[in-house]
Design an enzyme around this catalytic site. Structure first.
Site, PDB file in Angstrom:
ATOM      1  N   GLU A 161       0.771  -1.253   0.000  1.00 19.77           N
ATOM      2  CA  GLU A 161       0.000   0.000   0.000  1.00 19.77           C
ATOM      3  C   GLU A 161       0.799   1.300   0.000  1.00 19.77           C
ATOM      4  OE1 GLU A 161      -3.069  -0.040   2.976  1.00 19.77           O
ATOM      5  OE2 GLU A 161      -4.284  -1.372   1.744  1.00 19.77           O
ATOM      6  N   GLU A 372      -6.373  -8.054   0.069  1.00 18.83           N
ATOM      7  CA  GLU A 372      -7.181  -7.578   1.200  1.00 18.83           C
ATOM      8  C   GLU A 372      -8.560  -7.198   0.683  1.00 18.83           C
ATOM      9  OE1 GLU A 372      -5.529  -4.604   3.886  1.00 18.83           O
ATOM     10  OE2 GLU A 372      -3.512  -5.369   3.525  1.00 18.83           O
TER      11      GLU A 372
END
Ligand code: BGP
Length: 482
Positions: A161, A372
């Site tokens: 991320e 995710e």
């Protein structure tokens, strides 16, 4: 619902500092996350879900769930406590034990090299990712890991991320005080991470026979708030700076022109060293892993708008949100008024997942994976040891359907790893906000016995995996019999 592809990987995800605990045990030293405790309002990273000591029990539950892959992260400060130099054998041993246990149970390990947790030793030495040396120190860590585990592990995630680190950089990264208001530094840090990702990608290709590697990108697709052309353009601008900017670097080796130009005009562009362009072109990701939770809208900003970064809801009370990102003259982010949200104000948009997968696959023609996806919620442990998380089942079920739609439309999707396998420490919300299929008996204030309980979603996901995605219904027995 027809089945998913035969070799589809059904798993779940965690990260080291959020689940392991043992923060300063067996030679591990502090990472950025061990000191990032949001002013003490939530549990710290010292015990979390105690996975370090309960690893075998946790893997046994994974096996019972039916998982055939597991995404986790390797804590840099556990294997190289000072960031570089002396190797902590006990740290390596923990990951050997975990990987061996997974393989023995038919679960493919998918480790992440970096999940927000740089060793503090490197922050103390040179301010962490701010310094160019971090690129090469990360490569040293990556090389050690590939040499150690490359014969057992073939799918790797490089950095988690980067796009979210740019937005929430003080939560997902330790920022020395002197840089707190330095807008350019957000993109400079990100640039160093891109270079680190490139070196790790190249090393993986050289050192791991048959190895593949890609980043995990936090990704919100962006819709125009209205059909006004200026809102559509703002959405395109936001898409370029928040998403394309990262994808282009991972897959083409350069930054998106429109986004880079904007950064330059506002004096925020990363500075290039003379060798950087070469490094950027030196290796490309084999796949993109997507962390998908929600979608966003954008509109044209007001003429006098000032810069603002994305806020966060800390209370878990809907609407207590500290504001969206604004990039003057480019875009203003807004919540989609057509969508419901979680208690922490994250919009729920399964269609956005199909949109994201199809969009990226069409633009780049690479395999994708979901590392995710999930719903943070308040869960209640009932007296009989049950947790009735029907809201989570509903969320996940709709996202599985969205994935299948994307596959039917030509997307090569390798794996689904919802967040999270087990309850763990949320960086921004502690243990109040839970994501797991497995409940951990603790709160922020009280570690209790840390015992594990299977939620209703555990049984639901077990059925999804057993039927390779063909059976998604919530049967009555799920909520009554177990
Ligand atoms: C992602 C992170 C995870 C996890 C998840 C949920 O951004 O990669 O580490 O934290 O989001 O976020 P939160 O815990 O803030 O609800």
């Amino acid at each position: 619902m027809k089945q998913f592809p035969k070799n589809f990987l059904w798993g779940a995800a965690t990260s080291a500092y959020q689940v392991e605990g043992a923060a300063l045990m067996d030679g591990k030293k502090e990472s950025m996350q061990d000191i990032n405790n949001q002013g003490g309002q939530f549990a710290d990273a010292s015990v979390t879900s105690d996975h370090y000591h309960r690893m075998k029990e946790d893997v046994a539950l994974m096996k019972e769930l039916g998982m055939n892959c597991y995404r986790f992260s390797i804590a840099w400060a556990r294997v190289l406590p000072d960031g570089v130099g002396e190797v902590n054998q006990k740290g390596l041993q923990f990951y050997h034990d975990l990987i061996d246990e997974l393989l023995a149970n038919g679960i493919e390990p998918i480790p992440t090299l970096y999940h927000y947790d740089m060793p503090m030793a490197l922050v103390e030495k040179y301010d962490g990712w701010v310094d160019r040396q971090s690129i090469f120190d990360f490569a040293e860590f990556a090389e050690l890991i590939f040499k150690e585990f490359g014969h057992k592990v073939k799918k790797w995630i490089s950095i988690n991320e980067q796009s979210i680190i740019v937005q929430y950089w003080t939560k997902k990264n330790y920022v020395p005080e002197k840089y707190l208001n330095d807008a350019r530094m957000r993109y400079q840090i990100n640039h160093h991470m891109h270079l680190a990702d490139k070196l790790a990608t190249k090393l993986c290709h050289e050192l791991v026979e048959g190895g593949t590697i890609g980043p995990a990108l936090g990704y919100d697709p962006i819709y125009p708030l209205t059909s006004k052309p200026e809102d559509a353009r703002a959405a395109m601008n936001a898409q370029d700076l928040r998403n394309q900017y990262f994808l282009d670097m991972y897959l083409k080796g350069f930054y998106t022109e429109s986004a880079f130009r904007y950064l330059k005009e506002h004096d925020m562009q990363p500075l290039f060293h003379e060798e950087d362009e070469k490094i950027c072109q030196s290796a490309m990701s084999d796949f993109i892993a997507i962390n998908y939770y929600s979608s966003m809208c954008a509109k044209a900003p007001k003429k006098d708008a000032t810069r603002q970064y994305q806020g966060v809801n800390i209370s878990g009370v809907k609407g207590q949100f500290s504001g969206e990102e604004i990039q003057p003259d480019f875009y203003e982010m807004v919540k989609n008024p057509n969508l419901d949200t979680t208690d922490w104000d994250w919009t729920i948009d399964p269609t956005g997942l199909e949109y994201t997968l199809r969009d990226i696959a069409t633009r780049y023609n690479v395999p994708l994976m979901i590392t995710e996806n999930g719903m943070g919620a308040y869960d209640t442990l009932e007296e009989d040891g049950r947790i009735h998380d029907h809201y989570r089942i509903d969320y996940l079920q709709k996202h599985v359907i969205a994935m299948k739609n994307a596959i039917d439309n030509g997307v090569e999707l390798l794996a689904y790893c919802p967040w999270s396998y087990i309850d763990l420490l949320s960086t921004s919300n502690g243990y109040k906000k839970r994501y797991g299929f497995v409940y951990v008996n603790r709160t922020d204030e009280d570690e209790k016995d840390l015992n594990r309980y299977k939620k209703d979603s555990f049984y639901w996901y077990q059925q999804v995996i057993a039927t390779n995605g063909a059976k998604l219904a919530v049967d009555n027995y799920l909520v009554t019999e177990h």
